[in-house]
Scaffold this motif. Structure first.
Motif, PDB file in Angstrom:
ATOM      1  N   VAL A  14       0.842  -1.202   0.000  1.00  0.00           N
ATOM      2  CA  VAL A  14       0.000   0.000   0.000  1.00  0.00           C
ATOM      3  C   VAL A  14       0.877   1.252   0.000  1.00  0.00           C
ATOM      4  CG1 VAL A  14      -1.828   1.260   1.187  1.00  0.00           C
ATOM      5  CG2 VAL A  14      -1.909  -1.230   1.090  1.00  0.00           C
ATOM      6  N   THR A  15       1.987   1.219   0.726  1.00  0.00           N
ATOM      7  CA  THR A  15       2.918   2.350   0.713  1.00  0.00           C
ATOM      8  C   THR A  15       3.453   2.576  -0.700  1.00  0.00           C
ATOM      9  OG1 THR A  15       3.569   1.981   3.018  1.00  0.00           O
ATOM     10  CG2 THR A  15       5.080   3.256   1.649  1.00  0.00           C
ATOM     11  N   LEU A  21       1.687   7.036  -6.725  1.00  0.00           N
ATOM     12  CA  LEU A  21       0.708   8.094  -6.992  1.00  0.00           C
ATOM     13  C   LEU A  21       1.337   9.481  -6.867  1.00  0.00           C
ATOM     14  CD1 LEU A  21      -2.280   8.786  -7.568  1.00  0.00           C
ATOM     15  CD2 LEU A  21      -2.699   8.576  -5.124  1.00  0.00           C
ATOM     16  N   GLY A  22       2.484   9.567  -6.221  1.00  0.00           N
ATOM     17  CA  GLY A  22       3.177  10.845  -6.093  1.00  0.00           C
ATOM     18  C   GLY A  22       3.327  11.341  -4.669  1.00  0.00           C
ATOM     19  N   MET A  23       2.841  10.556  -3.713  1.00  0.00           N
ATOM     20  CA  MET A  23       2.981  10.968  -2.312  1.00  0.00           C
ATOM     21  C   MET A  23       4.409  10.733  -1.845  1.00  0.00           C
ATOM     22  SD  MET A  23      -0.645  10.032  -0.598  1.00  0.00           S
ATOM     23  CE  MET A  23      -0.402  11.321   0.615  1.00  0.00           C
ATOM     24  N   GLU A  24       4.822  11.524  -0.860  1.00  0.00           N
ATOM     25  CA  GLU A  24       6.185  11.458  -0.353  1.00  0.00           C
ATOM     26  C   GLU A  24       6.196  10.823   1.033  1.00  0.00           C
ATOM     27  OE1 GLU A  24       7.274  15.584  -0.461  1.00  0.00           O
ATOM     28  OE2 GLU A  24       6.894  15.699  -2.619  1.00  0.00           O
ATOM     29  N   LEU A  25       7.115   9.879   1.228  1.00  0.00           N
ATOM     30  CA  LEU A  25       7.268   9.241   2.526  1.00  0.00           C
ATOM     31  C   LEU A  25       7.769  10.280   3.516  1.00  0.00           C
ATOM     32  CD1 LEU A  25       7.235   6.623   4.193  1.00  0.00           C
ATOM     33  CD2 LEU A  25       9.598   6.274   3.497  1.00  0.00           C
ATOM     34  N   GLU A  26       7.002  10.495   4.583  1.00  0.00           N
ATOM     35  CA  GLU A  26       7.367  11.486   5.595  1.00  0.00           C
ATOM     36  C   GLU A  26       7.991  10.828   6.825  1.00  0.00           C
ATOM     37  OE1 GLU A  26       4.981  15.234   6.649  1.00  0.00           O
ATOM     38  OE2 GLU A  26       4.411  13.785   8.189  1.00  0.00           O
ATOM     39  N   ALA A  27       7.414   9.709   7.263  1.00  0.00           N
ATOM     40  CA  ALA A  27       7.919   9.047   8.468  1.00  0.00           C
ATOM     41  C   ALA A  27       7.421   7.616   8.528  1.00  0.00           C
ATOM     42  CB  ALA A  27       7.462   9.803   9.709  1.00  0.00           C
ATOM     43  N   GLN A  28       8.187   6.777   9.254  1.00  0.00           N
ATOM     44  CA  GLN A  28       7.792   5.397   9.550  1.00  0.00           C
ATOM     45  C   GLN A  28       8.124   5.158  11.011  1.00  0.00           C
ATOM     46  OE1 GLN A  28      10.127   3.745   5.973  1.00  0.00           O
ATOM     47  NE2 GLN A  28       8.592   2.174   6.416  1.00  0.00           N
ATOM     48  N   ASP A  56       1.984  18.687  -2.617  1.00  0.00           N
ATOM     49  CA  ASP A  56       1.818  20.117  -2.310  1.00  0.00           C
ATOM     50  C   ASP A  56       2.040  20.421  -0.830  1.00  0.00           C
ATOM     51  OD1 ASP A  56      -0.493  19.232  -1.031  1.00  0.00           O
ATOM     52  OD2 ASP A  56      -1.868  20.248  -2.388  1.00  0.00           O
ATOM     53  N   GLY A  57       2.210  19.373  -0.016  1.00  0.00           N
ATOM     54  CA  GLY A  57       2.495  19.554   1.404  1.00  0.00           C
ATOM     55  C   GLY A  57       1.294  19.876   2.266  1.00  0.00           C
ATOM     56  N   HIS A  58       0.087  19.832   1.713  1.00  0.00           N
ATOM     57  CA  HIS A  58      -1.105  20.235   2.457  1.00  0.00           C
ATOM     58  C   HIS A  58      -1.920  19.086   3.037  1.00  0.00           C
ATOM     59  CE1 HIS A  58      -0.526  24.389   1.423  1.00  0.00           C
ATOM     60  NE2 HIS A  58      -0.470  24.085   0.154  1.00  0.00           N
ATOM     61  N   GLY A  59      -1.621  17.874   2.688  1.00  0.00           N
ATOM     62  CA  GLY A  59      -2.397  16.740   3.196  1.00  0.00           C
ATOM     63  C   GLY A  59      -1.520  15.532   3.445  1.00  0.00           C
ATOM     64  N   ARG A  60      -2.013  14.651   4.303  1.00  0.00           N
ATOM     65  CA  ARG A  60      -1.259  13.438   4.610  1.00  0.00           C
ATOM     66  C   ARG A  60      -2.196  12.235   4.694  1.00  0.00           C
ATOM     67  NH1 ARG A  60       2.395  14.621   9.721  1.00  0.00           N
ATOM     68  NH2 ARG A  60       0.367  15.044  10.599  1.00  0.00           N
ATOM     69  N   VAL A  61      -1.633  11.084   4.374  1.00  0.00           N
ATOM     70  CA  VAL A  61      -2.315   9.809   4.543  1.00  0.00           C
ATOM     71  C   VAL A  61      -1.472   8.999   5.520  1.00  0.00           C
ATOM     72  CG1 VAL A  61      -2.970   7.638   3.434  1.00  0.00           C
ATOM     73  CG2 VAL A  61      -3.402   9.813   2.263  1.00  0.00           C
ATOM     74  N   GLU A  62      -2.121   8.484   6.556  1.00  0.00           N
ATOM     75  CA  GLU A  62      -1.454   7.628   7.533  1.00  0.00           C
ATOM     76  C   GLU A  62      -1.881   6.198   7.262  1.00  0.00           C
ATOM     77  OE1 GLU A  62      -1.740   6.681  12.286  1.00  0.00           O
ATOM     78  OE2 GLU A  62      -1.985   8.774  11.653  1.00  0.00           O
ATOM     79  N   GLU A  94      -1.949  15.254 -12.888  1.00  0.00           N
ATOM     80  CA  GLU A  94      -1.690  15.699 -14.257  1.00  0.00           C
ATOM     81  C   GLU A  94      -1.382  14.460 -15.067  1.00  0.00           C
ATOM     82  OE1 GLU A  94       1.328  18.706 -14.434  1.00  0.00           O
ATOM     83  OE2 GLU A  94       0.346  19.926 -12.896  1.00  0.00           O
ATOM     84  N   GLY A  95      -1.963  14.363 -16.260  1.00  0.00           N
ATOM     85  CA  GLY A  95      -1.735  13.194 -17.108  1.00  0.00           C
ATOM     86  C   GLY A  95      -2.394  11.951 -16.543  1.00  0.00           C
ATOM     87  N   ILE A  96      -3.708  11.970 -16.461  1.00  0.00           N
ATOM     88  CA  ILE A  96      -4.468  10.899 -15.802  1.00  0.00           C
ATOM     89  C   ILE A  96      -4.175   9.525 -16.396  1.00  0.00           C
ATOM     90  CG2 ILE A  96      -6.581  11.100 -17.179  1.00  0.00           C
ATOM     91  CD1 ILE A  96      -8.134  10.810 -14.491  1.00  0.00           C
ATOM     92  N   GLU A  97      -4.015   9.438 -17.713  1.00  0.00           N
ATOM     93  CA  GLU A  97      -3.746   8.135 -18.347  1.00  0.00           C
ATOM     94  C   GLU A  97      -2.393   7.589 -17.890  1.00  0.00           C
ATOM     95  OE1 GLU A  97      -6.004   6.517 -19.952  1.00  0.00           O
ATOM     96  OE2 GLU A  97      -7.422   8.143 -20.277  1.00  0.00           O
ATOM     97  N   ASP A  98      -1.385   8.451 -17.767  1.00  0.00           N
ATOM     98  CA  ASP A  98      -0.074   8.030 -17.298  1.00  0.00           C
ATOM     99  C   ASP A  98      -0.137   7.574 -15.842  1.00  0.00           C
ATOM    100  OD1 ASP A  98       2.856   7.766 -17.464  1.00  0.00           O
ATOM    101  OD2 ASP A  98       2.851   9.472 -16.073  1.00  0.00           O
ATOM    102  N   VAL A  99      -0.872   8.311 -15.022  1.00  0.00           N
ATOM    103  CA  VAL A  99      -1.016   7.932 -13.613  1.00  0.00           C
ATOM    104  C   VAL A  99      -1.681   6.563 -13.501  1.00  0.00           C
ATOM    105  CG1 VAL A  99      -2.086   8.528 -11.402  1.00  0.00           C
ATOM    106  CG2 VAL A  99      -1.042  10.328 -12.803  1.00  0.00           C
ATOM    107  N   ILE A 100      -2.724   6.340 -14.278  1.00  0.00           N
ATOM    108  CA  ILE A 100      -3.402   5.039 -14.267  1.00  0.00           C
ATOM    109  C   ILE A 100      -2.430   3.934 -14.666  1.00  0.00           C
ATOM    110  CG2 ILE A 100      -5.196   3.633 -15.379  1.00  0.00           C
ATOM    111  CD1 ILE A 100      -6.804   6.303 -15.689  1.00  0.00           C
ATOM    112  N   ALA A 101      -1.649   4.162 -15.709  1.00  0.00           N
ATOM    113  CA  ALA A 101      -0.694   3.146 -16.169  1.00  0.00           C
ATOM    114  C   ALA A 101       0.326   2.834 -15.075  1.00  0.00           C
ATOM    115  CB  ALA A 101       0.008   3.627 -17.442  1.00  0.00           C
ATOM    116  N   ARG A 102       0.833   3.851 -14.381  1.00  0.00           N
ATOM    117  CA  ARG A 102       1.803   3.625 -13.309  1.00  0.00           C
ATOM    118  C   ARG A 102       1.165   2.865 -12.153  1.00  0.00           C
ATOM    119  NH1 ARG A 102       2.706   9.224 -12.999  1.00  0.00           N
ATOM    120  NH2 ARG A 102       2.570   8.970 -10.742  1.00  0.00           N
ATOM    121  N   LEU A 103      -0.070   3.235 -11.793  1.00  0.00           N
ATOM    122  CA  LEU A 103      -0.737   2.570 -10.682  1.00  0.00           C
ATOM    123  C   LEU A 103      -1.076   1.115 -11.023  1.00  0.00           C
ATOM    124  CD1 LEU A 103      -3.064   5.390  -9.323  1.00  0.00           C
ATOM    125  CD2 LEU A 103      -0.863   4.617  -8.411  1.00  0.00           C
ATOM    126  N   ARG A 104      -1.312   0.831 -12.286  1.00  0.00           N
ATOM    127  CA  ARG A 104      -1.563  -0.565 -12.697  1.00  0.00           C
ATOM    128  C   ARG A 104      -0.357  -1.444 -12.409  1.00  0.00           C
ATOM    129  NH1 ARG A 104      -5.232   0.598 -17.988  1.00  0.00           N
ATOM    130  NH2 ARG A 104      -7.206   0.133 -16.965  1.00  0.00           N
TER     131      ARG A 104
END
Length: 141
Positions: A14-15, A21-28, A56-62, A94-104
């Motif tokens: 999941v990480t 998707l483009g999120m940055e690892l902040e801490a473990q 963008d630094g405005h949100g986090r997922v735990e 940005e570039g939804i088709e590319d993001v989908i391909a990477r996530l696949r």
């Protein structure tokens, strides 16, 4: 809003999905002890936590993997879009088709299809590891 918690079994997969998707690892870290149990209302808590930050630094997922007590499932798997509770998190991309391909490459599959909303957005939902639904929104123009 500070963050959204997602309880998972396969913390590594999941990480990797959210990093793709483009999120940055902040801490473990690993959290355990009486104080943690008092906060969440469980005894004998031991959990591994990964904190991810949006670009963008405005949100986090735990992400949290519970070792004790073990996580439980309270809904059908994979849960359909009309299941009660939080169903998805949506990200601007940005570039939804590319993001989908990477996530696949991380096991994601489209829930429906990519659709256009008026002249504003291209939108879709993808189901990632452990059935997690992520919305993708590409702003047009």
């Amino acid at each position: 809003m500070d963050n959204v918690l997602i309880v998972v079994e396969d913390l590594e997969a999941v990480t990797a999905f959210f990093v793709e998707l483009g999120m940055e690892l902040e801490a473990q870290t690993t959290v355990e002890g009486e104080w943690a149990g008092r906060v969440i209302g469980l005894e004998g808590v031991r959990t591994d936590i990964v904190m991810l930050r949006t670009p963008d630094g405005h949100g986090r997922v735990e992400l949290s993997k519970f070792h004790s007590p073990k996580a439980i499932s309270s809904e059908p798997q994979p849960a359909p879009a009309n299941t009660l509770g939080i169903r998805r998190i949506m990200f601007n991309v940005e570039g939804i088709e590319d993001v989908i391909a990477r996530l696949r490459t991380r096991g994601a599959e489209l829930v429906g299809e990519v659709a256009q909303y008026q002249d504003s957005y291209r939108l879709c939902f993808v189901r990632g590891p452990e059935g997690i639904i992520v919305g993708l929104a590409e702003e047009l123009g």
